[in-house]
Design a protein around this motif. Structure first.
Motif, PDB file in Angstrom:
ATOM      1  N   ASN A   1      73.125  65.514  68.247  1.00  0.00           N
ATOM      2  CA  ASN A   1      72.546  64.248  67.814  1.00  0.00           C
ATOM      3  C   ASN A   1      71.426  63.850  68.777  1.00  0.00           C
ATOM      4  N   ALA A   2      70.654  62.818  68.387  1.00  0.00           N
ATOM      5  CA  ALA A   2      69.551  62.347  69.215  1.00  0.00           C
ATOM      6  C   ALA A   2      69.387  60.843  69.076  1.00  0.00           C
ATOM      7  N   ALA A   3      68.851  60.221  70.131  1.00  0.00           N
ATOM      8  CA  ALA A   3      68.458  58.815  70.114  1.00  0.00           C
ATOM      9  C   ALA A   3      67.117  58.696  70.816  1.00  0.00           C
ATOM     10  N   TYR A   4      66.303  57.773  70.367  1.00  0.00           N
ATOM     11  CA  TYR A   4      64.980  57.573  70.971  1.00  0.00           C
ATOM     12  C   TYR A   4      64.633  56.090  70.866  1.00  0.00           C
ATOM     13  N   ILE A   5      63.526  55.691  71.491  1.00  0.00           N
ATOM     14  CA  ILE A   5      63.076  54.300  71.413  1.00  0.00           C
ATOM     15  C   ILE A   5      62.024  54.195  70.314  1.00  0.00           C
ATOM     16  N   GLN A   6      62.371  53.483  69.269  1.00  0.00           N
ATOM     17  CA  GLN A   6      61.474  53.298  68.136  1.00  0.00           C
ATOM     18  C   GLN A   6      60.581  52.082  68.369  1.00  0.00           C
ATOM     19  N   PRO A   7      59.255  52.255  68.281  1.00  0.00           N
ATOM     20  CA  PRO A   7      58.384  51.077  68.376  1.00  0.00           C
ATOM     21  C   PRO A   7      58.632  50.134  67.196  1.00  0.00           C
ATOM     22  N   ALA A   8      58.091  48.922  67.283  1.00  0.00           N
ATOM     23  CA  ALA A   8      58.195  47.980  66.172  1.00  0.00           C
ATOM     24  C   ALA A   8      57.752  48.672  64.885  1.00  0.00           C
ATOM     25  N   PHE A   9      58.523  48.466  63.821  1.00  0.00           N
ATOM     26  CA  PHE A   9      58.303  49.201  62.572  1.00  0.00           C
ATOM     27  C   PHE A   9      58.355  48.204  61.417  1.00  0.00           C
ATOM     28  N   GLY A  10      57.250  48.057  60.710  1.00  0.00           N
ATOM     29  CA  GLY A  10      57.229  47.097  59.611  1.00  0.00           C
ATOM     30  C   GLY A  10      57.215  45.668  60.135  1.00  0.00           C
ATOM     31  N   LYS A  11      57.615  44.724  59.292  1.00  0.00           N
ATOM     32  CA  LYS A  11      57.532  43.309  59.636  1.00  0.00           C
ATOM     33  C   LYS A  11      58.740  42.803  60.413  1.00  0.00           C
ATOM     34  N   SER A  12      59.895  43.460  60.252  1.00  0.00           N
ATOM     35  CA  SER A  12      61.111  42.900  60.837  1.00  0.00           C
ATOM     36  C   SER A  12      61.816  43.803  61.848  1.00  0.00           C
ATOM     37  N   PHE A  13      61.394  45.059  61.958  1.00  0.00           N
ATOM     38  CA  PHE A  13      62.085  46.002  62.846  1.00  0.00           C
ATOM     39  C   PHE A  13      61.467  45.936  64.231  1.00  0.00           C
ATOM     40  N   GLU A  14      62.190  45.339  65.182  1.00  0.00           N
ATOM     41  CA  GLU A  14      61.688  45.208  66.546  1.00  0.00           C
ATOM     42  C   GLU A  14      61.900  46.499  67.336  1.00  0.00           C
ATOM     43  N   LYS A  15      61.130  46.656  68.402  1.00  0.00           N
ATOM     44  CA  LYS A  15      61.266  47.821  69.274  1.00  0.00           C
ATOM     45  C   LYS A  15      62.685  47.888  69.818  1.00  0.00           C
ATOM     46  N   GLN A  16      63.316  49.047  69.707  1.00  0.00           N
ATOM     47  CA  GLN A  16      64.693  49.195  70.164  1.00  0.00           C
ATOM     48  C   GLN A  16      65.108  50.669  70.146  1.00  0.00           C
ATOM     49  N   ILE A  17      66.247  50.952  70.771  1.00  0.00           N
ATOM     50  CA  ILE A  17      66.822  52.295  70.719  1.00  0.00           C
ATOM     51  C   ILE A  17      67.413  52.515  69.330  1.00  0.00           C
ATOM     52  N   VAL A  18      67.146  53.684  68.769  1.00  0.00           N
ATOM     53  CA  VAL A  18      67.668  54.055  67.451  1.00  0.00           C
ATOM     54  C   VAL A  18      68.447  55.359  67.576  1.00  0.00           C
TER      55      VAL A  18
END
Length: 429
Positions: free
Chosen positions: A213-230
């Motif tokens: 499996n993998a996890a990474y830090i996703q930048p802000a995505f779209g209007k409501s998805f804030e930067k966070q670990i995914v």
């Protein structure tokens, strides 16, 4: 490659030297679909958290690492400078591996496993290495079990809430918080905590052991998805070719029709898939008569045995090498067996690299050679299996740096999952 081996693999739809870029691009498309709320193979689970900017100091946290076949627990204490020390470490079997358990039996066993840590902290960091929906308060709702754990009543439960109740029933004092996180998040957090003066632009946690499996830090995505670990739940990716060996094992597995790429990558599956490969190779007449008969009689096969053979084909201390030697294997027998297993492990490396390529691209970072993306890799399959680390390194160099001008660095940290879980257990929500 031996012509007989190449022909055999081709007849059974096994891709020789699969295209890393093609797999990565397919994974990227699936990731974006999941982030957009569309149907996707990967779950793309938001964690509502980012790595803390400062190290923990002067705190203790109980750490649980439950995944694969083992259940580990300990106490992690951070001194005044944030340096961690580990004590009261115990390891036992993961509940639900040996037999099916009810929900009550499952959490009662957890409480029994934690008896040596009773009331040593009011905070618990819980690395629960199975697909979960993370809630904003740090709990995790189990989506499903993988790795052959048998506790169906636990699916859909809030793990932290249930554990808290079980501990209370076993006489524990009030627990302030139980924070659930995936092992990939723990790896990512450990990478960040140990970065020190290295100016990494982003962080990835990658597991290739019993599971993948993998996890990474996703930048802000779209209007409501804030930067966070995914957390990706990358093992669910279906963007792979299924050979006859994969299909044969999948049909016999605990959960057929699921975790296609994980069953082609992870150590818990490489042995069983390799066994199907060898059985079909024997049916196709790839080996001399005595060796074919001996290999056909194998009832089980592990990645450890495959790895032993690949590292030292003539060392008779290994089970497969001993089998070959005792049945007067020819040079061609040794070559065929080596090339079959090597093709299996090479495919694992290519699929693993494709997942990492997708995560680096998706992070939007790594554009400067002095600020690479940190990729903390954990797992014996990644670090110990024949040529996997070297091959992944090579494929990342080609697909990321040479082709895209993106920079990265594979790192390792001692006690990474324990350290990262402890840090996760102290993140304020």
């Amino acid at each position: 490659m031996n012509k007989a081996v190449a022909g055999f693999l081709s007849r059974h739809n096994f891709p020789i030297h699969a295209d890393v870029n093609a797999i990565a691009l397919s994974i990227l498309d699936d990731m974006n679909r999941g982030l957009n709320g569309q149907k996707s193979d990967e779950d793309m689970i938001p964690t509502f958290s980012l790595p803390p900017e400062k190290n923990a100091a002067g705190k203790s946290v109980i750490v649980i690492d439950a995944g694969g076949t083992n259940f580990r627990s300990c106490l992690v204490t951070f001194d005044s400078e944030g340096k961690a020390s580990i004590s009261h470490m115990e390891k036992t079997k993961m509940p639900g591996v040996e037999k099916e358990l009810s929900k009550k039996e499952f959490f009662d066993q957890f409480a029994k496993n934690l008896a040596h840590l009773k009331d040593k902290s009011d905070s618990i960091g819980f690395c629960f290495s199975y697909p979960m929906t993370i809630t904003e308060d740090g709990d995790g709702v189990l989506i499903n079990f993988s790795k052959e754990v048998k506790a169906p009543e636990v699916v859909g439960c809030a793990i932290g809430k249930e554990l808290k109740a079980a501990l209370a029933s076993h006489g524990w004092k009030e627990i302030n918080r139980i924070t659930l996180l995936n092992d990939t998040v723990a790896a990512l957090l450990a990478g960040k905590a140990c970065a020190k003066d290295n100016p990494y632009s982003s962080f990835i946690g990658f597991i290739l052991g019993t599971g993948m499996n993998a996890a990474y830090i996703q930048p802000a995505f779209g209007k409501s998805f804030e930067k966070q670990i995914v957390v990706c739940e990358s093992g669910k990716t279906k963007a792979v070719v299924m050979s006859d060996f994969d299909k044969a094992y999948d049909a016999k597995s605990q959960k057929p029709g699921t975790a296609f790429i994980e069953k082609q990558c992870a150590g818990g599956y490489l042995g069983p898939v390799g066994l199907e490969m060898i059985r079909m190779a024997c049916e196709d007449g790839l080996f001399s008569e005595k060796v074919r008969k001996a290999l056909s009689g194998l009832e089980t096969l592990s990645n450890i045995e495959i790895n032993e053979f690949l590292h030292a084909p003539y060392d008779v201390n290994g089970n497969l090498s001993k089998l070959c030697a005792s049945n007067n294997a020819t040079e061609e027998d040794y070559e065929c067996l080596f090339q079959l297993f090597d093709a299996l492990e090479e495919r694992s490396a290519r699929s693993a690299a494709a997942i990492l390529v997708a995560c680096v691209i998706q992070s939007g970072e790594g554009k400067s050679c002095v600020k690479p993306v940190s990729i903390l890799c954990n797992g014996s399959t990644f670090w110990k299996t024949h040529m996997i680390f070297q091959r992944v390194n090579s494929y990342l160099e080609e697909c990321l740096t040479i082709q895209r001008g993106l920079y990265w660095k594979i790192v390792s940290v001692e006690d990474d999952i324990t350290l990262g879980t402890a840090i996760g257990g102290l993140i304020e929500r």
